[in-house]
Design a protein around this motif. Structure first.
Motif, PDB file in Angstrom:
ATOM      1  N   GLY A   1       0.821  -1.221   0.000  1.00 14.86           N
ATOM      2  CA  GLY A   1       0.000   0.000   0.000  1.00 14.86           C
ATOM      3  C   GLY A   1       0.849   1.262   0.000  1.00 14.86           C
ATOM      4  N   PRO A   2       1.694   1.456   1.005  1.00 16.16           N
ATOM      5  CA  PRO A   2       2.549   2.652   1.021  1.00 16.16           C
ATOM      6  C   PRO A   2       3.524   2.700  -0.160  1.00 16.16           C
ATOM      7  N   LEU A   3       4.023   1.533  -0.592  1.00 20.10           N
ATOM      8  CA  LEU A   3       4.933   1.515  -1.739  1.00 20.10           C
ATOM      9  C   LEU A   3       4.210   2.002  -2.989  1.00 20.10           C
ATOM     10  N   ARG A   4       3.020   1.483  -3.232  1.00 24.69           N
ATOM     11  CA  ARG A   4       2.252   1.889  -4.414  1.00 24.69           C
ATOM     12  C   ARG A   4       1.986   3.396  -4.392  1.00 24.69           C
ATOM     13  N   GLU A   5       1.635   3.903  -3.229  1.00 21.24           N
ATOM     14  CA  GLU A   5       1.366   5.339  -3.086  1.00 21.24           C
ATOM     15  C   GLU A   5       2.626   6.152  -3.415  1.00 21.24           C
ATOM     16  N   ALA A   6       3.774   5.726  -2.903  1.00 25.07           N
ATOM     17  CA  ALA A   6       5.032   6.432  -3.172  1.00 25.07           C
ATOM     18  C   ALA A   6       5.378   6.387  -4.659  1.00 25.07           C
ATOM     19  N   LEU A   7       5.198   5.217  -5.282  1.00 24.63           N
ATOM     20  CA  LEU A   7       5.519   5.068  -6.705  1.00 24.63           C
ATOM     21  C   LEU A   7       4.579   5.885  -7.587  1.00 24.63           C
ATOM     22  N   THR A   8       3.317   5.968  -7.199  1.00 27.68           N
ATOM     23  CA  THR A   8       2.351   6.775  -7.953  1.00 27.68           C
ATOM     24  C   THR A   8       2.736   8.246  -7.896  1.00 27.68           C
ATOM     25  N   HIS A   9       3.171   8.676  -6.735  1.00 28.29           N
ATOM     26  CA  HIS A   9       3.549  10.082  -6.543  1.00 28.29           C
ATOM     27  C   HIS A   9       4.885  10.412  -7.230  1.00 28.29           C
ATOM     28  N   LEU A  10       5.872   9.512  -7.128  1.00 29.35           N
ATOM     29  CA  LEU A  10       7.228   9.824  -7.592  1.00 29.35           C
ATOM     30  C   LEU A  10       7.530   9.367  -9.025  1.00 29.35           C
ATOM     31  N   ARG A  11       6.825   8.375  -9.536  1.00 25.49           N
ATOM     32  CA  ARG A  11       6.916   7.907 -10.931  1.00 25.49           C
ATOM     33  C   ARG A  11       8.350   7.559 -11.378  1.00 25.49           C
ATOM     34  N   PRO A  12       8.945   6.536 -10.766  1.00 22.88           N
ATOM     35  CA  PRO A  12      10.332   6.178 -11.125  1.00 22.88           C
ATOM     36  C   PRO A  12      10.468   5.687 -12.563  1.00 22.88           C
ATOM     37  N   GLU A  13      11.559   6.065 -13.169  1.00 21.76           N
ATOM     38  CA  GLU A  13      11.916   5.671 -14.537  1.00 21.76           C
ATOM     39  C   GLU A  13      13.254   4.955 -14.502  1.00 21.76           C
ATOM     40  N   PRO A  14      13.573   4.143 -15.487  1.00 22.60           N
ATOM     41  CA  PRO A  14      12.745   3.729 -16.608  1.00 22.60           C
ATOM     42  C   PRO A  14      11.711   2.701 -16.158  1.00 22.60           C
ATOM     43  N   THR A  15      10.557   2.703 -16.776  1.00 19.41           N
ATOM     44  CA  THR A  15       9.531   1.730 -16.420  1.00 19.41           C
ATOM     45  C   THR A  15       9.956   0.359 -16.945  1.00 19.41           C
ATOM     46  N   PRO A  16       9.647  -0.704 -16.214  1.00 23.68           N
ATOM     47  CA  PRO A  16      10.133  -2.037 -16.584  1.00 23.68           C
ATOM     48  C   PRO A  16       9.234  -2.807 -17.538  1.00 23.68           C
ATOM     49  N   HIS A  17       8.062  -2.294 -17.869  1.00 22.82           N
ATOM     50  CA  HIS A  17       7.049  -3.068 -18.581  1.00 22.82           C
ATOM     51  C   HIS A  17       7.541  -3.685 -19.897  1.00 22.82           C
ATOM     52  N   ALA A  18       8.036  -2.882 -20.813  1.00 19.53           N
ATOM     53  CA  ALA A  18       8.427  -3.390 -22.137  1.00 19.53           C
ATOM     54  C   ALA A  18       9.563  -4.404 -22.031  1.00 19.53           C
ATOM     55  N   ALA A  19      10.559  -4.114 -21.215  1.00 19.08           N
ATOM     56  CA  ALA A  19      11.693  -5.039 -21.077  1.00 19.08           C
ATOM     57  C   ALA A  19      11.251  -6.359 -20.446  1.00 19.08           C
ATOM     58  N   LEU A  20      10.365  -6.296 -19.456  1.00 18.53           N
ATOM     59  CA  LEU A  20       9.876  -7.527 -18.837  1.00 18.53           C
ATOM     60  C   LEU A  20       9.006  -8.335 -19.802  1.00 18.53           C
ATOM     61  N   GLU A  21       8.175  -7.644 -20.567  1.00 21.21           N
ATOM     62  CA  GLU A  21       7.359  -8.334 -21.563  1.00 21.21           C
ATOM     63  C   GLU A  21       8.235  -9.067 -22.561  1.00 21.21           C
ATOM     64  N   ALA A  22       9.309  -8.422 -23.004  1.00 24.99           N
ATOM     65  CA  ALA A  22      10.220  -9.072 -23.959  1.00 24.99           C
ATOM     66  C   ALA A  22      10.958 -10.241 -23.309  1.00 24.99           C
ATOM     67  N   ARG A  23      11.399 -10.065 -22.073  1.00 24.64           N
ATOM     68  CA  ARG A  23      12.157 -11.102 -21.378  1.00 24.64           C
ATOM     69  C   ARG A  23      11.297 -12.298 -20.997  1.00 24.64           C
ATOM     70  N   LEU A  24      10.068 -12.033 -20.527  1.00 26.65           N
ATOM     71  CA  LEU A  24       9.209 -13.100 -20.033  1.00 26.65           C
ATOM     72  C   LEU A  24       8.252 -13.635 -21.093  1.00 26.65           C
ATOM     73  N   GLY A  25       8.073 -12.878 -22.172  1.00 22.66           N
ATOM     74  CA  GLY A  25       7.158 -13.312 -23.213  1.00 22.66           C
ATOM     75  C   GLY A  25       5.699 -13.241 -22.804  1.00 22.66           C
ATOM     76  N   ILE A  26       5.368 -12.318 -21.903  1.00 19.52           N
ATOM     77  CA  ILE A  26       3.979 -12.151 -21.470  1.00 19.52           C
ATOM     78  C   ILE A  26       3.609 -10.678 -21.530  1.00 19.52           C
ATOM     79  N   ALA A  27       2.315 -10.416 -21.662  1.00 20.63           N
ATOM     80  CA  ALA A  27       1.829  -9.030 -21.661  1.00 20.63           C
ATOM     81  C   ALA A  27       1.592  -8.613 -20.218  1.00 20.63           C
ATOM     82  N   LEU A  28       2.064  -7.418 -19.874  1.00 23.09           N
ATOM     83  CA  LEU A  28       1.898  -6.911 -18.515  1.00 23.09           C
ATOM     84  C   LEU A  28       0.941  -5.742 -18.484  1.00 23.09           C
TER      85      LEU A  28
END
Length: 180
Positions: free
Chosen positions: A153-180
């Motif tokens: 809960g607190p982690l999600r709130e902090a990440l929503t507020h601070l928006r860390p980059e680079p986002t991992p979505h595309a790299a994880l999708e390519a590595r794992l072969g799944i849509a996130l």
């Protein structure tokens, strides 16, 4: 006349008798024994200060993956305040990600987030040796010092507020072969 004292069977003889008396079902290892053995091997490897690959989920933890830039470091500082010392976080300088160890089952409850991905079973993670606290390889950014994990809960709130980059979505999708 006194009867001779009974001869006590050896440990090996006692085990053979137990096996012979047991049913076929009792000779099968318990379903959760493989999991227990894996946990014990993992703990021994960590204690021996070796990198250790573990399955996510189960009774251990899931992982939230974020970028490792200044915003993520600020999120760790916020979690330090929230928790009185942030729970365990691993930094991988090569991928530029932070791996936040969160309670098991979190992946099933984690709603999509624009700057973080939460993974659980059947995925795995390699935990760095407990004495590794700096690059070049993955290291403990916030060391695992107890059974404390990072609360989502607190982690999600902090990440929503601070928006860390680079986002991992595309790299994880390519590595794992799944849509996130």
């Amino acid at each position: 006349m006194n009867a001779p004292a009974p001869v006590m069977p050896t440990g090996k003889e006692m085990m053979q008798r137990l096996v012979q008396r047991g049913s076929a079902v009792s000779r099968e290892p318990a379903a959760d024994m493989a999991d227990l053995a894996e946990v014990i091997r993992t703990l021994l490897a960590v204690e021996a200060r070796r990198d250790t690959r573990v399955r996510l989920g189960g009774n251990l933890f899931d992982v939230v993956i974020t970028g490792s830039g200044p915003e993520a470091y600020a999120a760790a500082e916020l979690m330090d305040e929230v928790q009185g010392g942030c729970g365990p976080v691993i930094e991988d300088p090569e991928s530029e990600w932070l791996y936040w160890l969160v309670p098991p089952g979190s992946a099933g409850r984690w709603a999509p987030h624009s700057h973080a991905v939460c993974l659980g079973a059947p995925h795995t993670i390699t935990l760095p040796s407990l004495n590794r606290n700096r690059p070049p390889r993955p290291y403990w950014f916030r060391r695992s010092t107890s059974d404390r994990l990072v609360p989502t809960g607190p982690l999600r709130e902090a990440l929503t507020h601070l928006r860390p980059e680079p986002t991992p979505h595309a790299a994880l999708e390519a590595r794992l072969g799944i849509a996130l």
